[in-house]
Every structure is written in structure tokens, then in C-alpha cells.
Design a protein around this motif. Structure first.
Motif, PDB file in Angstrom:
ATOM      1  N   GLN A 181       1.205   1.858   9.664  1.00 22.62           N
ATOM      2  CA  GLN A 181       1.454   1.870   8.221  1.00 22.62           C
ATOM      3  C   GLN A 181       0.849   0.694   7.464  1.00 22.62           C
ATOM      4  O   GLN A 181       0.318   0.865   6.367  1.00 22.62           O
ATOM      5  CB  GLN A 181       2.961   1.941   7.952  1.00 22.62           C
ATOM      6  CG  GLN A 181       3.302   2.036   6.463  1.00 22.62           C
ATOM      7  CD  GLN A 181       4.674   2.573   6.219  1.00 22.62           C
ATOM      8  OE1 GLN A 181       4.924   3.762   6.402  1.00 22.62           O
ATOM      9  NE2 GLN A 181       5.597   1.703   5.816  1.00 22.62           N
ATOM     10  N   PHE A 225       2.036   5.702  -2.532  1.00 24.09           N
ATOM     11  CA  PHE A 225       2.876   5.780  -1.340  1.00 24.09           C
ATOM     12  C   PHE A 225       4.167   6.500  -1.707  1.00 24.09           C
ATOM     13  O   PHE A 225       4.957   6.010  -2.504  1.00 24.09           O
ATOM     14  CB  PHE A 225       3.149   4.357  -0.843  1.00 24.09           C
ATOM     15  CG  PHE A 225       4.016   4.243   0.381  1.00 24.09           C
ATOM     16  CD1 PHE A 225       4.272   5.318   1.220  1.00 24.09           C
ATOM     17  CD2 PHE A 225       4.583   3.011   0.711  1.00 24.09           C
ATOM     18  CE1 PHE A 225       5.065   5.180   2.354  1.00 24.09           C
ATOM     19  CE2 PHE A 225       5.372   2.855   1.841  1.00 24.09           C
ATOM     20  CZ  PHE A 225       5.624   3.939   2.655  1.00 24.09           C
ATOM     21  N   THR A 271       7.638   7.252  -0.530  1.00 26.52           N
ATOM     22  CA  THR A 271       8.416   6.515   0.459  1.00 26.52           C
ATOM     23  C   THR A 271       9.917   6.777   0.341  1.00 26.52           C
ATOM     24  O   THR A 271      10.420   7.084  -0.747  1.00 26.52           O
ATOM     25  CB  THR A 271       8.164   5.001   0.325  1.00 26.52           C
ATOM     26  OG1 THR A 271       9.068   4.279   1.179  1.00 26.52           O
ATOM     27  CG2 THR A 271       8.375   4.529  -1.107  1.00 26.52           C
ATOM     28  N   CYS A 279      11.947   4.465   0.609  1.00 29.37           N
ATOM     29  CA  CYS A 279      12.426   3.210   0.015  1.00 29.37           C
ATOM     30  C   CYS A 279      13.199   2.328   0.987  1.00 29.37           C
ATOM     31  O   CYS A 279      14.039   1.524   0.570  1.00 29.37           O
ATOM     32  CB  CYS A 279      13.280   3.454  -1.231  1.00 29.37           C
ATOM     33  SG  CYS A 279      12.427   4.350  -2.541  1.00 29.37           S
ATOM     34  N   SER A 314       9.338  -0.738   4.334  1.00 27.27           N
ATOM     35  CA  SER A 314       8.275   0.018   3.668  1.00 27.27           C
ATOM     36  C   SER A 314       8.032  -0.493   2.259  1.00 27.27           C
ATOM     37  O   SER A 314       6.879  -0.572   1.802  1.00 27.27           O
ATOM     38  CB  SER A 314       8.636   1.512   3.624  1.00 27.27           C
ATOM     39  OG  SER A 314       8.550   2.095   4.905  1.00 27.27           O
ATOM     40  N   GLY A 359       4.512  -1.898   0.963  1.00 30.00           N
ATOM     41  CA  GLY A 359       3.854  -1.292  -0.186  1.00 30.00           C
ATOM     42  C   GLY A 359       3.591  -2.293  -1.297  1.00 30.00           C
ATOM     43  O   GLY A 359       2.486  -2.356  -1.851  1.00 30.00           O
ATOM     44  N   LEU A 389       4.310   3.123  -5.973  1.00 25.86           N
ATOM     45  CA  LEU A 389       5.300   3.772  -5.113  1.00 25.86           C
ATOM     46  C   LEU A 389       5.977   4.943  -5.815  1.00 25.86           C
ATOM     47  O   LEU A 389       6.279   4.880  -7.011  1.00 25.86           O
ATOM     48  CB  LEU A 389       6.362   2.761  -4.680  1.00 25.86           C
ATOM     49  CG  LEU A 389       5.855   1.480  -4.007  1.00 25.86           C
ATOM     50  CD1 LEU A 389       6.990   0.488  -3.820  1.00 25.86           C
ATOM     51  CD2 LEU A 389       5.194   1.795  -2.674  1.00 25.86           C
TER      52      LEU A 389
END
Length: 457
Positions: free
Chosen positions: A340, A352, A354, A356, A360, A364, A371
Motif C-alpha cells: 500500500q 484512495f 478507504t 479510514c 491507512s 494517504g 481520500l
């Protein structure tokens, strides 16, 4: 030559906890510290296998990996879940104390400091009695830590009961610049499952005890990212972003085999063209939600890289897997697991999608990627508030009246996100700040030096 400082590291046996602590351990090694890294047996096996597969034994030669096996034997048939719950119980203390005594009696390798996950609070409590220096390592946001440390007060004031259930609805705000959190939406209130509630209430209690027993609380965050929370919590050392400061190819602590072919595929895509989707190691979708996501990717009609674990949905048969992969083959690439950090750093990534999870989010933000938040449980929802309302580097995916994120919603928000230059600009500014904070003279760099000096002192 003086004695090399020796640190014992004990993570909670889960991907999101092991990975940042292994990254932290590697940085300790880079500063001349010897590390003994203790894991539950099933995590230890995966970690050793991962290191061997990536030929990193040489890089990690000063990290000594040790499993806590308890009373298991060669015919042990316990499941990973059973081993997990045995590991987090205080019964493991017996084996850990034995390990520490063995190390301390071996000569010049005496343990100078224990760094442990605060959810294993008993580790820090009993090592305090042994007179060993102690640090709690917090793997999620400072804000979530601040609310965790508030639990005893919330109990005392009758805002929540001993299982974390809200007794009354009330907006709780700590420093004014921190997102408020409703008592009915506390990050630990993600499930009505009684068993999970009991486990979580124990975790919260252990985390508070662990924090109290620690000399320092070390966090994978940085001052500029959460300034209000940083000032609110005593004895905190922000040393992140850990993963952004990793220069080794394979991120240490990775437990799942990565498909690096996706990097070659990304090389063939135009700049800022690929939608990256990854939902962590625990998120599970039902078939209806899965189908809507597939439909959404068709509507978006852009190249995508999607991480689909084998257990991403319990209804995902091998036949169905082949079917949806064929259906989407024209649009993008699907992998079981991806490297990643390298993916997010790739110039072809546009955004991205995600769950959350904090690791991550940190990755990011550190890579300057916009995001799109799709939280699953726990602190994910609170992290989404930061992404959308405080930092303003992303958007939310909203569910319909049936609790489903529709394909239409996915398409709408992806297009909106990619068309918002303000979001991309703010994301790039956060990336620059993240880089400065771990550079020489940056706040996280200085905090890490302080930690090293404290260990050696």
C-alpha cells in the motif's frame, strides 16, 4: 563500547497494531537499539514468513522475533482467534515475565525498556513493578486516545455505563479545535454484539491502566496533524508518520503476502488516473454491498486498483470471484493484497477509497492522496471527521435508507472528489508537512531523539 540499549516490544496481535510497531522497532534499530519483538504464535509465524519471502532477514537482524506460545505443544489445534484471546489475557504475563527474567539473566542484554500496546495494559503494569522503563504505543489517533483516557470520567458522570453504552445523549468536545463526538457515536460503540461490547470495555479499561503505568505514550501522529490533541494529553511523544519515514522497500510488519505486479500495472497508467480501493484487514461486505461496489466501479469508468481479500465477503465463492473479476477486467486490476505505501506513492494514483483505519489515513495523508471515506467500525468514523471536516482532504460516502453505499453514490463522489482542486491542494500541503516533521529538526524527529536519549539515560 557501552552497553547497547535493549527494548522489548509487545503489540496487540493484529495487523494494524503489529505493522506500525514493527516500523517503530526498525527505527529503534537504526538508532543503535537492540529490539526483542514479542508476538502471539500465529502472528509470529506470519511475520517470519513475510520477512523470509522478502529476503529482509539481514535488514532486521537486530530485531529478535519471539513467540509467546503459552502451554501449547506440537499437537496444538487452537484457532488463531483462540490464541488471540489467550494472548491478551493476563495469563500471558507469566510467560512474558519468564522471558524477561531469562533475558536479564543472560548477561549484558538486560531489558532497559518495554514498549507495549496500551490494550495490553497489564504488560506495562507488571513491568512497572520490575522497575523497567515503560512506553505505551498508541497506533490510532491522538484524538481517539484523548477520548479513551476520558472514559473513567464519563463513567463517573453517568454519560456511559461500564460496557460503553450511552446513558444519555451528549456532545463531548475536548479542545475546541478537536471534532466533537456524540455519546451515542463514541468510537467504541460500533456494535450491539454483547460479546464484542464486553471485550471492548475490557480493552478500554486496560488502555487506561496501561497509559497510567507508562512513562511515555508514543503515538503514530504528529504535532501539526492534531495540535489540539497533542496539547491535551500529558507525557505524549508524537513520532509519526512512521510509515512515511520508512525507506526500506517492504514495510516491516506486513502479515499478508503482497501482489507487487500491481506496481508494474500502475507504471502503465496515466498520472493521477487510478482509483485505489482498499478496506484494511478486517472489513467485510455482504453480497448486496459488494455488488453495488462492482456496479459503482463500472459507472466510474476509470482505471482502478482494488484490494479484495479472500475473506472480504463470506459469500464470495470461487465461482463468483471469477465472475466479478471477468466483469471488471476491462476497467482495472484486482489483487488479494497490495504494497500500500508504494501504491499510494505512485504518480498514477488519483484518490484512495478507504475504510479510514488510522494506518491507512496516515499513509494517504503522508502521500498527499485525496481520500474517499467509507468507515467500517470503531475509530474509523472519527477519523473520517478529521478527513472531511478538519483537514478537508476528502469526502464521505453516504449510505442509503437500506444502509448500502450505492453504485450511483460511489460514482458521484469519485467524480466530485477528482474535480475538487482545493482538496488536492490541501492534501499536498499535508504531505509537505508530514515530510518536514520527520526530517532533521522536525517535531517528530526531535521527539524520537528524545525517546532514544531517555532509553539510554
Amino acid at each position: 563500547m557501552g552497553k547497547v540499549p535493549h527494548v522489548l516490544v509487545v503489540p496487540l496481535p493484529a495487523q494494524g497494531h503489529v505493522m506500525p510497531l514493527m516500523s517503530f522497532a526498525q527505527r529503534l534499530v537504526d538508532h543503535g537499539v537492540k529490539v526483542t519483538f514479542v508476538n502471539a504464535e500465529f502472528i509470529h509465524k506470519k511475520l517470519v514468513s513475510s520477512l523470509i519471502n522478502h529476503k529482509e532477514e539481514k535488514e532486521d537482524r537486530r530485531i529478535h522475533l519471539v513467540p509467546i506460545t503459552g502451554e501449547s505443544n506440537i499437537n496444538d489445534d487452537r484457532t488463531d482467534e483462540q490464541i488471540f484471546y489467550e494472548f491478551i489475557s493476563e495469563n500471558t504475563q507469566i510467560h512474558l515475565e519468564k522471558l524477561i527474567n531469562t533475558i536479564n539473566e543472560s548477561g549484558n542484554e538486560k531489558i532497559d525498556c518495554v514498549v507495549a500496546d496500551p490494550y495490553l495494559g497489564w504488560t506495562l503494569e507488571f513491568t512497572e513493578k520490575l522497575g523497567i522503563k515503560r512506553a505505551a504505543f498508541w497506533n490510532i489517533s491522538l484524538s481517539a486516545l484523548a477520548f479513551t483516557l476520558l472514559v473513567p470520567k464519563l463513567l463517573e458522570e453517568g454519560v456511559i455505563d461500564d460496557k460503553g453504552y450511552p446513558m444519555k445523549e451528549e456532545n463531548i468536545r475536548l479542545p475546541p479545535s478537536m471534532p466533537a463526538m456524540s455519546s451515542v457515536d463514541f468510537y467504541w460503540g460500533f456494535s450491539d454484539d454483547i460479546k464484542l461490547r464486553e471485550i471492548l470495555s475490557k480493552f478500554l479499561d486496560k488502555a487506561n491502566k496501561g497509559a497510567k503505568a507508562a512513562n511515555w505514550i508514543v503515538c503514530n501522529s504528529w504535532c501539526e496533524l492534531e495540535p489540539a490533541s497533542n496539547d491535551f494529553i500529558p507525557n505524549i511523544l508524537t513520532i509519526g508518520p512512521l510509515l512515511a519515514s520508512e525507506q526500506l522497500g517492504h514495510p516491516t510488519g506486513q502479515l499478508l503476502p503482497e501482489d507487487s505486479t500491481c506496481l508494474t500495472w500502475l507504471d502503465q497508467q496515466p498520472a493521477q488516473s487510478v482509483i485505489y480501493l482498499a478496506f484494511g484487514s478486517t472489513t467485510i461486505f455482504n453480497k448486496s454491498q459488494f455488488n453495488e461496489l462492482v456496479h459503482g466501479l463500472e459507472l466510474v469508468n476509470r482505471p482502478f486498483l482494488w484490494v479484495v481479500r479472500s475473506d472480504f465477503t463470506d459469500e464470495l465463492s470461487s465461482l463468483y470471484t471469477d465472475s466479478f473479476k471477468v466483469r471488471l477486467a476491462h476497467y482495472g486490476k484486482i489483487v488479494d493484497w497490495a504494497p500500500q505505501q508504494k501504491v499510494l506513492a505512485h504518480p498514477s494514483i488519483a484518490c484512495f477509497v478507504t475504510h479510514c483505519g488510522w494506518s491507512s489515513v496516515v499513509e494517504g495523508v503522508s502521500m498527499g492522496v485525496p481520500l474517499l471515506g467509507w468507515p467500517y467500525f470503531s475509530d474509523h468514523f472519527h477519523n473520517q471527521n478529521y478527513i472531511c471536516d478538519i483537514w478537508k482532504v476528502g469526502l464521505r460516502l453516504d449510505k442509503d435508507e437500506n444502509g448500502v453505499v450505492t453504485g450511483t453514490e460511489i460514482n458521484k463522489k469519485v467524480q466530485e472528489l477528482l474535480g475538487n482542486e482545493g482538496i488536492r491542494s490541501r492534501a499536498n500541503k499535508l504531505k509537505d508537512v508530514a515530510k518536514r516533521t520527520v526530517s532533521e529538526g522536525g517535531s517528530s524527529s526531535e521527539h524520537f531523539k528524545d525517546f532514544i536519549n531517555w532509553i539510554k539515560g
